[in-house]
Design a protein around this motif. Sequence first.
Motif, PDB file in Angstrom:
ATOM      1  N   HIS B 338     -17.006 -55.762  -0.006  1.00  0.00           N
ATOM      2  CA  HIS B 338     -17.785 -54.804  -0.793  1.00  0.00           C
ATOM      3  C   HIS B 338     -17.630 -55.116  -2.275  1.00  0.00           C
ATOM      4  O   HIS B 338     -18.595 -55.093  -3.039  1.00  0.00           O
ATOM      5  N   GLY B 339     -16.400 -55.397  -2.661  1.00  0.00           N
ATOM      6  CA  GLY B 339     -16.123 -55.705  -4.059  1.00  0.00           C
ATOM      7  C   GLY B 339     -16.890 -56.935  -4.523  1.00  0.00           C
ATOM      8  O   GLY B 339     -17.340 -57.016  -5.655  1.00  0.00           O
ATOM      9  N   ALA B 340     -17.025 -57.895  -3.604  1.00  0.00           N
ATOM     10  CA  ALA B 340     -17.726 -59.134  -3.943  1.00  0.00           C
ATOM     11  C   ALA B 340     -19.238 -58.957  -3.859  1.00  0.00           C
ATOM     12  O   ALA B 340     -19.984 -59.828  -4.293  1.00  0.00           O
ATOM     13  N   GLY B 341     -19.670 -57.835  -3.268  1.00  0.00           N
ATOM     14  CA  GLY B 341     -21.105 -57.592  -3.129  1.00  0.00           C
ATOM     15  C   GLY B 341     -21.725 -58.322  -1.948  1.00  0.00           C
ATOM     16  O   GLY B 341     -22.923 -58.593  -1.938  1.00  0.00           O
ATOM     17  N   ALA B 342     -20.910 -58.628  -0.942  1.00  0.00           N
ATOM     18  CA  ALA B 342     -21.426 -59.331   0.236  1.00  0.00           C
ATOM     19  C   ALA B 342     -21.996 -58.335   1.241  1.00  0.00           C
ATOM     20  O   ALA B 342     -21.513 -57.212   1.363  1.00  0.00           O
ATOM     21  N   SER B 343     -23.030 -58.764   1.938  1.00  0.00           N
ATOM     22  CA  SER B 343     -23.603 -57.946   3.005  1.00  0.00           C
ATOM     23  C   SER B 343     -22.607 -57.893   4.162  1.00  0.00           C
ATOM     24  O   SER B 343     -22.252 -58.924   4.729  1.00  0.00           O
ATOM     25  N   THR B 344     -22.148 -56.687   4.489  1.00  0.00           N
ATOM     26  CA  THR B 344     -21.016 -56.550   5.398  1.00  0.00           C
ATOM     27  C   THR B 344     -21.264 -55.505   6.470  1.00  0.00           C
ATOM     28  O   THR B 344     -21.741 -54.413   6.183  1.00  0.00           O
ATOM     29  N   SER B 345     -20.928 -55.864   7.703  1.00  0.00           N
ATOM     30  CA  SER B 345     -20.902 -54.890   8.788  1.00  0.00           C
ATOM     31  C   SER B 345     -19.494 -54.857   9.356  1.00  0.00           C
ATOM     32  O   SER B 345     -18.812 -55.881   9.411  1.00  0.00           O
ATOM     33  N   PHE B 346     -19.076 -53.670   9.767  1.00  0.00           N
ATOM     34  CA  PHE B 346     -17.730 -53.538  10.339  1.00  0.00           C
ATOM     35  C   PHE B 346     -17.714 -52.421  11.367  1.00  0.00           C
ATOM     36  O   PHE B 346     -18.324 -51.375  11.149  1.00  0.00           O
TER      37      PHE B 346
END
Lengths: 198, 379
Positions: B338-346
């Motif tokens: 999130h900090g890096a601004g990456a598209s993330t699913s968890f």
Amino acid sequence: MKSTLRPDLQAVADAVPAGARVLDIGCGDGALLAHLRATRQVSAHGIDVSAANVASAVARGLAVVQGDADTDLADWPDAAFDVAILSDTLQAMRAPESILGELLRVARQGIVSFPNFGHWRVRAALTLGGRMPVTRTLPVSWHQTPNIHLCTINDFKALANDCGLRIDHAAFLAGGDRRSGFAANLLADQAVFVLSKA
Amino acid sequence: MLAPVHDQRFGLGRTVRLAEPVPLASGQSLDGVAIAYETYGTLAADGSNAILICHALTGDQHVASPNPRTGKPGWWERLVGPGKPIDPAQHFIICSNVLGGCSGTTGPGSMDPTTGRTHAMRFPVITIADMVTVQARLLDHLGVEQLQAVVGGSMGGMQALSWAAQFPERVRAVVAIASAARHSAQNIAFHEVGRQAIMADPRWASGNYTSDDAPAAGLAVARMAAHITYLSEQGLTERFGRRLQNRAALGFGFDAEFQVESYLRHQGLTFTERFDANSYLYITRAMDYFDLAAPHDGLLTTAFAPAATAGTRFALISFTSDWLYPTAESKRIVRALHGAGASTSFCELESPHGHDAFLLDAPEMNRIVAGFLNGLAER
């Protein structure tokens, strides 16, 4: 894409600018985000507390994380999004005031929708019936509802003001239809507010 | 009709020997590295459908085909195979034995071409990053410029995360399941127990054993200790409780009287038939050294920043009863992404099976992986 969204979600969607980077807090199975991606080409992100919901949302190809909005919004840096959406969720949060603060920390603009506890049917159920209301927008009885922080439209406006937030836009619904802001606190059963930092 | 010329690089039971030496994180380099691998499916003309599967500590390249040594089915056939989320009908699937392994890729049990002797403990200490470097060489050999996805569980997830950090432009999506971005003190502690068990076996002989006189007893104990960490207390209780093995009453001795003892001994014994003790030392060491943030001033966000810029997408899955790589570790990665601004699913999935859950029947995991991979076509 033909809209099959719930009217209140449609009212929220209408407030989202095309191409925005969007976070939907309490995104459920991702119906709103998928709609926004299809119709407004947004970059769609979400958070939901339920693993089943997250699995469904990810299965739609959405970037959704499992987490508790009351604590896990802190995981995002400041201004990570253009718009953060809190759709029909604020009233179920443990700390609505701090959620509003987080909403406008992670995003430039916040969109908040909630059922209006000042609606005349709610007032009637309490005043005349002497019972906690069960209505179209509040369908669950008091002991089973996840809603722990219900408020009226006027309550919300006061909180937004106390939090130093500006109301950029508001939309009101009654029985699933849009209506004007006239006597909204009495006549609207749902409200949508677009907020930014004052 | 002429049969198409079969490309010898593709298929089951392949090996390639690298012409160039591989530089290692330690500063040393390895000459003549062999990589044992398998591929499934057909590489699309535009090269867009390649998926690399990374195996865990004791895994191998036989992800979706029977293991020729044990005769057992591929280790991830629940996720990889016809009709599965990762499907050879749709994807070009690559799985290779890791550097340091004992399934055909160069490891401590291989011949050192410079001395003509087995490497044994003269093999350089390797890292997860070195494993990934070697996998990238394999992709060069296969003509794969960019991966649609790199997918792994446990140590495989560490490699998948490292891929994003080391080669952000070469990987469009990362799936890391039941994994972590660093080894914790507890992780290192359990590994050290295993290594000491091997080294305490007189047959280990400082690593200079022969295959017919290997430190099987030490390796079996290492596997027994590790195996406990792959299960959960609830899982062990449900499966074995305090039940006795082939007896009605306590024997007042030290045979495997409890079912759980018998089970662990069996796990230890069968493991020694398919795994090399020195490989176990080297791969556990690589895992202990793993801390993806370390080369980035301890900032995991920085490690992922280039991948976020490149548009790499991430999916992480953890399991409720996994205490080896618990949900908190996955959430730490999510926070950094999130900090890096990456598209993330968890997603944290409910399971009583502990760390091993990722290898077992997990319909929700399959649903998430399938949806995530299909969703890569979407914005």
